[in-house]
Design a protein around this motif. Sequence first.
Motif, PDB file in Angstrom:
ATOM      1  N   THR A 375       0.815  -1.213   0.000  1.00 41.37           N
ATOM      2  CA  THR A 375       0.000   0.000   0.000  1.00 41.37           C
ATOM      3  C   THR A 375       0.850   1.264   0.000  1.00 41.37           C
ATOM      4  O   THR A 375       0.312   2.362  -0.137  1.00 41.37           O
ATOM      5  N   VAL A 378       0.365   3.459  -3.038  1.00 39.88           N
ATOM      6  CA  VAL A 378      -0.774   4.374  -3.205  1.00 39.88           C
ATOM      7  C   VAL A 378      -0.257   5.799  -3.344  1.00 39.88           C
ATOM      8  O   VAL A 378       0.614   6.241  -2.577  1.00 39.88           O
ATOM      9  N   TRP A 380      -0.688   8.850  -2.359  1.00 37.63           N
ATOM     10  CA  TRP A 380      -1.370   9.687  -1.370  1.00 37.63           C
ATOM     11  C   TRP A 380      -1.239  11.164  -1.718  1.00 37.63           C
ATOM     12  O   TRP A 380      -0.247  11.592  -2.303  1.00 37.63           O
ATOM     13  N   LYS A 427      -9.748   8.337   2.730  1.00 38.70           N
ATOM     14  CA  LYS A 427     -10.499   7.848   1.577  1.00 38.70           C
ATOM     15  C   LYS A 427     -11.141   8.978   0.774  1.00 38.70           C
ATOM     16  O   LYS A 427     -11.045   9.001  -0.458  1.00 38.70           O
ATOM     17  N   SER A 461      -6.931   0.989   5.292  1.00 38.99           N
ATOM     18  CA  SER A 461      -6.778  -0.254   4.519  1.00 38.99           C
ATOM     19  C   SER A 461      -5.319  -0.566   4.215  1.00 38.99           C
ATOM     20  O   SER A 461      -4.999  -1.198   3.211  1.00 38.99           O
ATOM     21  N   THR A 462      -4.426  -0.141   5.111  1.00 40.18           N
ATOM     22  CA  THR A 462      -2.999  -0.437   4.949  1.00 40.18           C
ATOM     23  C   THR A 462      -2.497  -1.404   6.015  1.00 40.18           C
ATOM     24  O   THR A 462      -1.348  -1.833   5.966  1.00 40.18           O
ATOM     25  N   TYR A 469     -10.329  -1.945   1.000  1.00 40.25           N
ATOM     26  CA  TYR A 469     -10.225  -0.583   0.471  1.00 40.25           C
ATOM     27  C   TYR A 469     -11.518  -0.095  -0.160  1.00 40.25           C
ATOM     28  O   TYR A 469     -11.761   1.109  -0.252  1.00 40.25           O
ATOM     29  N   CYS A 535     -10.814   6.969  -4.942  1.00 40.95           N
ATOM     30  CA  CYS A 535     -10.037   6.196  -3.972  1.00 40.95           C
ATOM     31  C   CYS A 535      -9.952   4.730  -4.395  1.00 40.95           C
ATOM     32  O   CYS A 535      -8.870   4.139  -4.381  1.00 40.95           O
ATOM     33  N   GLU A 538      -7.603   4.284  -7.261  1.00 37.14           N
ATOM     34  CA  GLU A 538      -6.197   4.423  -6.897  1.00 37.14           C
ATOM     35  C   GLU A 538      -5.691   3.178  -6.173  1.00 37.14           C
ATOM     36  O   GLU A 538      -4.575   2.712  -6.417  1.00 37.14           O
ATOM     37  N   PHE A 539      -6.488   2.616  -5.282  1.00 39.41           N
ATOM     38  CA  PHE A 539      -6.073   1.397  -4.601  1.00 39.41           C
ATOM     39  C   PHE A 539      -5.958   0.230  -5.577  1.00 39.41           C
ATOM     40  O   PHE A 539      -5.054  -0.606  -5.455  1.00 39.41           O
ATOM     41  N   SER A 543      -2.441  -1.744  -6.289  1.00 38.33           N
ATOM     42  CA  SER A 543      -2.354  -3.180  -6.034  1.00 38.33           C
ATOM     43  C   SER A 543      -2.226  -3.999  -7.308  1.00 38.33           C
ATOM     44  O   SER A 543      -2.081  -5.225  -7.246  1.00 38.33           O
TER      45      SER A 543
END
Length: 545
Positions: A375, A378, A380, A427, A461-462, A469, A535, A538-539, A543
Amino acid sequence: MSARSSQKPAQAQQPLAAATPEKSQRKNKHASPTLSPESPTVGTAKRSRSTDASQATSLMWFRTDLRVFDNEALSKACAAGRPVVALFVIAKGEWKHHDFAPIKVDFVLRNLRTLAQSLAKLNIPLVVRTADAVKDVRPVVLDVVSQIGAKKVFWNKELEIDESRRDARIAEDLTAAGVTVSVNNSQMVVLPDLVFTKDRSPYTVYTPYKNCWISVVDASPNLLDLIPVPDPVAAALPEIVANYAKEHSEIPDALDEFPMPDELRKRAHAEWPAGERVAHERLVTFLEQRGARYKDERDFPAKPSTSRLSTYQASGVISSKLCVRLAWEANHKRLATGQPGLVHWISEVVWREFYRYILVKFPRVCMNKPFKLETDRVAWSYDKEKFESWCEGKTGYPIVDAAMRQLNTTGWMHNRLRMIAASFLTKDLLIDWRWGEKYFMQNLIDGDFASNNGGWQWTASTGTDSQPYFRIFNPLLQSEKFDPEGVLIREFVPELAGLSNDVIHEPSRKLSSKQLARIGYPEPMVDHGAARNKCIAEFKRASGK
């Protein structure tokens, strides 16, 4: 698997009300200082040169265990047959480095005073020393050992990696100087090495961990034996040591490095009185009056349904073992079955244990790393303006703003609100969870690294056992469900107090921009639906899905 307890069995069958102190009895690279007489020391008091074994003392070093009841290290120190001196280091550098909130520092100082009073009844003086920088803690401790001629030093283990490394270095120095070190357990009911999977690997999901934890305690209920307040120490301190302790007994009212508004200080003193007796009475009151309703009412922040013991747990004013023990007794000595409210509350204490277990087994979470390393891919956001709006409770989402203003006004936040606020930051705004984690620690009176880090990583969610997520809190639905009458919103977002229940949860839905401006409330920073989709995308990208 087997479980062991190094605690003495102590009045395991005593009633709830008996478990009070009074009633039960009455990442650092540091230099390596040594304890030789020629070595420089931090203190200015005259060194104690006595080497007579009959004059030697024991030192009890307090940290996050500010209590005399159910304190393993203190019990052993008092049983060692020597005079005992207690030590607390006001570790200003460490506290700054680890983001201690001024309100938490104030709470610690207040509890030091009640601790000093309790220790005095045991014929134990409390020495208070200050370490201005992170690197100063070691030489301060070593200096006190030298000054009082201590031959044995006792402390309770701290589990975070910086503290573990510091303690290991201090133990090496003491051992090399011929001083015996006794490291004990104070933070956990079940030590991390007693809980493992069938292949002896660590758990990474809470529910299997909890089930194993319960099986360990059920198999060895002596793990819940409480350690009574020690008998007063009979051996008298050498005069030179007693004088040294008296010279270093002052506890400051406040620290300039941790300024705190007078109004917040006044409120904190009223809402969070210091002392073990207060903590124990709150525990008993909760179990007797609100424990049965806990499962059904715990998520409603406007209701007084939680124990509000986290402040006392975070500074070690009350032990997790005592919390579990009394709940277990109230639930007819059951942990997993019985009264649903008590069972659920016990499981919340086990969550605290789980997050400590994780930082021991996966120390990277102590190093600013996510538990789920993938993660970190991500992308951010680091938008300072949006972050400041979140900090100030000006997001345009009333339940989020009420949560943040509760934190800023009181130094505490209800757990449901912590999840809502954290979800919005990570999020809806996609801002790095570490910013929020740090802000909470800098403002919470119950700031606790393991619980705070675990909670933030769960929401973002990390972390271990985190929410998926794609499950993202909808602030409107959360508000309508858990503060349906808008009680909390009206208390902490007073500009919305005059709105009706069907408007207060999302005023932008019913009021125009001009009307919002007139009452002084901002429009929503983001559209929740669009932010949610961004969000998730992006997750998925991070992943590789």
